[in-house]
Design an enzyme around this catalytic site. Structure first.
Site, short mmCIF file in Angstrom:
data_model
loop_
_atom_site.label_atom_id
_atom_site.label_comp_id
_atom_site.label_asym_id
_atom_site.label_seq_id
_atom_site.Cartn_x
_atom_site.Cartn_y
_atom_site.Cartn_z
N ASP A 86 -7.44 -2.05 4.75
CA ASP A 86 -6.99 -2.98 3.72
C ASP A 86 -7.18 -4.43 4.11
O ASP A 86 -6.57 -5.31 3.55
CB ASP A 86 -5.58 -2.69 3.20
CG ASP A 86 -4.61 -2.36 4.31
OD1 ASP A 86 -4.92 -2.68 5.47
OD2 ASP A 86 -3.54 -1.79 4.00
N ASP A 102 0.88 -1.14 0.00
CA ASP A 102 0.00 0.00 0.00
C ASP A 102 0.93 1.21 0.00
O ASP A 102 2.03 1.12 0.53
CB ASP A 102 -0.81 -0.05 1.30
CG ASP A 102 -1.83 1.04 1.40
OD1 ASP A 102 -2.34 1.45 0.34
OD2 ASP A 102 -2.12 1.47 2.52
P1 ADP Z 1 -4.50 5.07 -0.63
O1 ADP Z 1 -4.53 3.88 -1.54
O2 ADP Z 1 -3.28 5.88 -0.92
O3 ADP Z 1 -4.68 4.72 0.80
P2 ADP Z 1 -7.26 6.20 -0.67
O4 ADP Z 1 -8.09 5.13 -1.27
O5 ADP Z 1 -7.38 6.45 0.78
O6 ADP Z 1 -5.73 6.02 -1.09
O7 ADP Z 1 -7.56 7.55 -1.43
C1 ADP Z 1 -7.33 7.63 -2.82
C2 ADP Z 1 -7.41 9.02 -3.34
O8 ADP Z 1 -8.72 9.55 -3.13
C3 ADP Z 1 -6.50 9.99 -2.68
O9 ADP Z 1 -5.21 9.96 -3.23
C4 ADP Z 1 -7.20 11.32 -2.91
O10 ADP Z 1 -6.88 11.80 -4.21
C5 ADP Z 1 -8.66 10.95 -2.89
N1 ADP Z 1 -9.29 11.22 -1.60
C6 ADP Z 1 -9.79 10.33 -0.73
N2 ADP Z 1 -10.33 10.93 0.33
C7 ADP Z 1 -10.14 12.26 0.17
C8 ADP Z 1 -10.45 13.42 0.95
N3 ADP Z 1 -11.07 13.36 2.13
N4 ADP Z 1 -10.09 14.61 0.45
C9 ADP Z 1 -9.47 14.71 -0.72
N5 ADP Z 1 -9.14 13.67 -1.49
C10 ADP Z 1 -9.47 12.44 -1.06
MG MG Z 2 -5.04 3.79 2.67
#
Ligand code: ADP
Ligand code: MG
Length: 705
Positions: free
Chosen positions: A603, A409
């Site tokens: 995850d 991740d």
């Molecule tokens: P990761 O795989 O890095 O854990 P997430 O699934 O948590 O990623 O989030 C993926 C993408 O969704 C982030 O990179 C961001 O662009 C967007 N995102 C998610 N939640 C938010 C939020 N609260 N504010 C702004 N962008 C968000």
């Molecule tokens: Mg994450």
């Protein structure tokens, strides 16, 4: 629903005996799975029959039937039924039933033996001394054999030794008979000592729990057991003491040594308001803490349980050698019989061939085989525990050594996961940076995403946000000050049908901010790569990992930039949480074994899908401790490479031990058949090899970084 019960065992003499109990209980109808864990002296039985006392009675009876010397008591709530402690202090620490003074017996028997050798010229005296020496060394072996004969139990170690030595006497080889017993007892003695000390070594590693707690009640210090402390009580922890329960510091400030749990050598400073974790050591001055957990729910008891149960899930090679040992003994005994029969008939020298057959009987003891592999895994698990890596079973260690693909991740695993706003671009007229940040922050303060925290932290005069809706992997929508506000990535904007107004700068994740259907600006937030990630990834490659993969919900552009910086070859970006499982499934295509490392937060599905799942920074996250197969207490990335290295070393040592035991036994069999090896060599092939295996396994435990 399966029910599971656990017993603590005592006076289980050897790993072979444990394997016999395990096989007997496994053969019972209704038993789904039984494991006997010789290293921890525990038996675990899993069944799908409804709760029924008669059934459990039958299980105990069957276990006793297989090994009647063994004592067993059921464990309740993880407490040792013998000493009453959760962290059992009696069984591992040599508190088992006192045996007769073996060293003294061996010594006196050996002296008589030497005298018998010296008086070789005077037949009768020599014979009498040899017999006396034999009796002192082997009386218990003989008694046991006779007992077992009445129960129809043959082919155990004692039986084999008794037959071989009595056989030598039939051939009028009195001194040989005495030598068999003396060497057998010496070998057993050292083997037991070695296993015991490695068991103790690991037990002391995990000696994290406190025996007593100083609680302040009505202004006075009272010393009680950890189980008697309630949540919210005030506990005093002096310099040098272990922190008994999880809590928050209410007075004093000190250095906390977390090495026991995290393997981290540098103590951490902590003061009023900071949380402290049980099992760590107060390294400087007195503090008082307010407890936040009961003893049974505390971090230390969770970790201890995790590692204690770990040797119950056995590695494949462990299962293999146990099964092999079960056919090995009868085969060699059969071969001994044939050897005596055919040899005597062919050469008409029965005494020569019968002697050789007795040598075979001694070699047929499976002890070295059975103890060889579990010890290796036990040491591997212990070595990792020392480094703050808790492994839930030998099987996971073996799988980790076999994985050719490691997937990670991104956020929180490869990067720190602490984002900071680095740049703000305004695209729409009538807007400035501060207003943009104010609206964005007002909405983002409602989210717990690490990106949201960064944005919320820089806004001033925040307003109330309503109708907030979080869209996983995309962002956030809601109403602020009467306007519809959205913060998120390009996916979110396209979902809302809002055209993207401008291209943001590189060097981080972007948060596009839309107000009333117009993309008004973009905030750039970046997250730094964790220290030591590139070199750890390189170490993984050196340890034979072929593919390093990054899975992330972040946009492709940024993900690729990070991947390039740290040396990851495959990037799967822009994944929604559900896509992560599909992409991960694809990594396994073509028979690849894939390890997944995440921070254990949301995850769980991928962890479950992986061949072996590692969770980082698990200290304080119960979810991670539950869902992963290997739990890394800190978020220090280099531990992933440590885990791989030790997993590989463990598998290698296990294989070496199997090879060593089999090769020496086989060589002794051939030499014995040819008449080139006597009883002494045969004894070495059994106990000598077992000792070598123990020493070889200890190498893992004692290895340095
Ligand atoms: P990761 O795989 O890095 O854990 P997430 O699934 O948590 O990623 O989030 C993926 C993408 O969704 C982030 O990179 C961001 O662009 C967007 N995102 C998610 N939640 C938010 C939020 N609260 N504010 C702004 N962008 C968000
Ligand atoms: Mg994450």
């Amino acid at each position: 629903m399966d029910t599971v019960r656990v017993w603590k065992l005592r006076d289980l003499d050897c790993a072979e005996c444990g394997a016999r109990v395990e096989a007997a209980v496994n053969a019972m109808p209704g038993v789904r799975k039984a494991t006997v864990d010789y290293m921890q002296m525990k038996m675990t039985v899993q069944t799908d029959v409804p709760e029924d006392d008669a059934f459990w009675k039958a299980v105990e009876k069957t276990a006793h039937g297989a090994e009647d010397e063994m004592e067993m008591r059921e464990m309740k709530d993880g407490v040792c039924p013998y000493c009453g402690h959760e962290r059992c202090t009696c069984c591992e620490a040599g508190g088992r039933k006192k045996r007769d003074p073996m060293p003294l017996r061996i010594l006196s028997s050996a002296i008589l033996f030497i005298l018998s050798m010296a008086l070789r010229s005077r037949q009768e005296a020599s014979m009498a001394l040899a017999l006396l020496s034999y009796a002192i060394a082997g009386y218990d072996v003989l008694i046991n054999t006779v007992k077992n004969l009445f129960k129809g139990k043959m082919l155990d170690e004692h039986f084999l030794m008794a037959v071989a030595s009595v056989g030598a006497m039939v051939l009028k080889d009195w001194r040989e008979a005495a030598a068999v017993m003396i060497f057998y007892q010496i070998g057993e003695y050292f083997q037991e000592k070695a296993v015991d000390s490695s068991r103790r070594n690991i037990a002391s590693l995990l000696d994290l729990e406190s025996d007593t707690v100083t609680v302040v009640r009505e202004g006075r210090d009272v010393v009680v057991e950890p189980d008697d402390v309630r949540v919210g009580e005030t506990v005093k922890v002096k310099n040098g003491e272990k922190i008994p329960l999880d809590g928050v510091i209410v007075s004093g400030s000190t250095l906390i040594d977390t090495k026991n749990i995290t393997g981290e050598p540098v103590p951490r400073r902590a003061g009023v308001g900071d949380s402290v974790v049980s099992g760590c050591v107060n390294a400087q001055s007195v503090i008082t803490i307010r407890t936040t957990s009961l003893s049974k729910d505390s971090t230390v008891s969770k970790i201890t349980k995790l590692v204690e149960n770990s040797s119950s899930s056995k590695a494949k090679s462990e299962q293999f050698i146990t099964r092999f040992a079960r056919v090995y003994t009868p085969s060699v005994v059969g071969a001994a019989f044939l050897l005596a029969l055919i040899g005597s008939l062919a050469t008409r020298q029965p005494s020569v061939w019968i002697y050789r057959a007795f040598v075979f009987l001694v070699i047929s003891c499976p002890c070295a085989l059975v103890v060889s592999v579990p010890l290796a895994y036990f040491s591997g698990i212990g070595a990792l525990a020392k480094r703050g890596v808790m492994v839930k079973g030998g099987n996971w260690l073996q799988t980790l050594s076999e994985c050719d693909t490691f997937a990670f991740d991104k956020t929180g695993t490869l990067t720190d996961g602490t984002f900071a706003v680095t740049k703000t671009d305004v695209w729409a007229g009538g807007w400035d940076e501060d207003t943009l940040l104010r609206y964005a922050a007002s909405l983002e303060k409602e989210s717990t995403h690490p990106i949201a925290h960064a944005v919320a932290a820089v806004g001033k005069d925040l307003m109330e946000a309503t109708d907030v809706e979080e869209r996983a992997g995309r962002g956030l929508v809601g109403r602020v000050d009467g306007h519809a506000v959205a913060c998120g990535n390009a996916k979110l904007l396209s979902e809302l049908g809002i055209p993207v107004a401008g291209e943001a700068a590189r060097g981080g994740s972007t948060v596009m901010v839309a107000v009333d259907g117009v993309h008004v600006g973009t905030i750039l937030v970046s997250d730094s790569v964790k220290k030591g990630v590139p070199s750890s990834l390189q170490r993984l490659r050196n340890l034979g990992v072929k593919r390093l993969v990054m899975l992330t919900g972040d946009e492709k552009r940024n993900a690729e930039a990070v991947a390039e910086e740290i040396g990851i070859d495959t990037v799967k970006a822009g994944l929604l949480p559900t896509d992560k499982t599909t992409e991960f499934g694809r990594l396994k295509d073509g028979g690849h074994k894939v390890a997944y490392t995440g921070d254990g937060i949301n995850d769980a599905p991928v962890l479950a899908l992986s061949d072996v799942g590692l969770a980082m920074g698990a200290l304080g996250s119960d979810a991670a401790i539950e869902s992963a197969d290997i739990v890394l207490m800190t978020d220090d990335f280099s531990r992933v490479a440590d885990a791989r290295r030790i997993a590989m070393a463990t598998s290698r040592v296990a294989k070496e031990n199997i090879a060593l035991a089999l090769a020496v036994k086989f060589a002794a069999l051939v030499l014995g058949a040819l008449g080139l090896a006597g009883m002494w060599m045969a004894i070495f092939a059994d106990t000598g090899v077992a000792i070598l295996c123990v020493l070889n396994s200890l190498r893992i435990l004692l290895s340095r970084r």
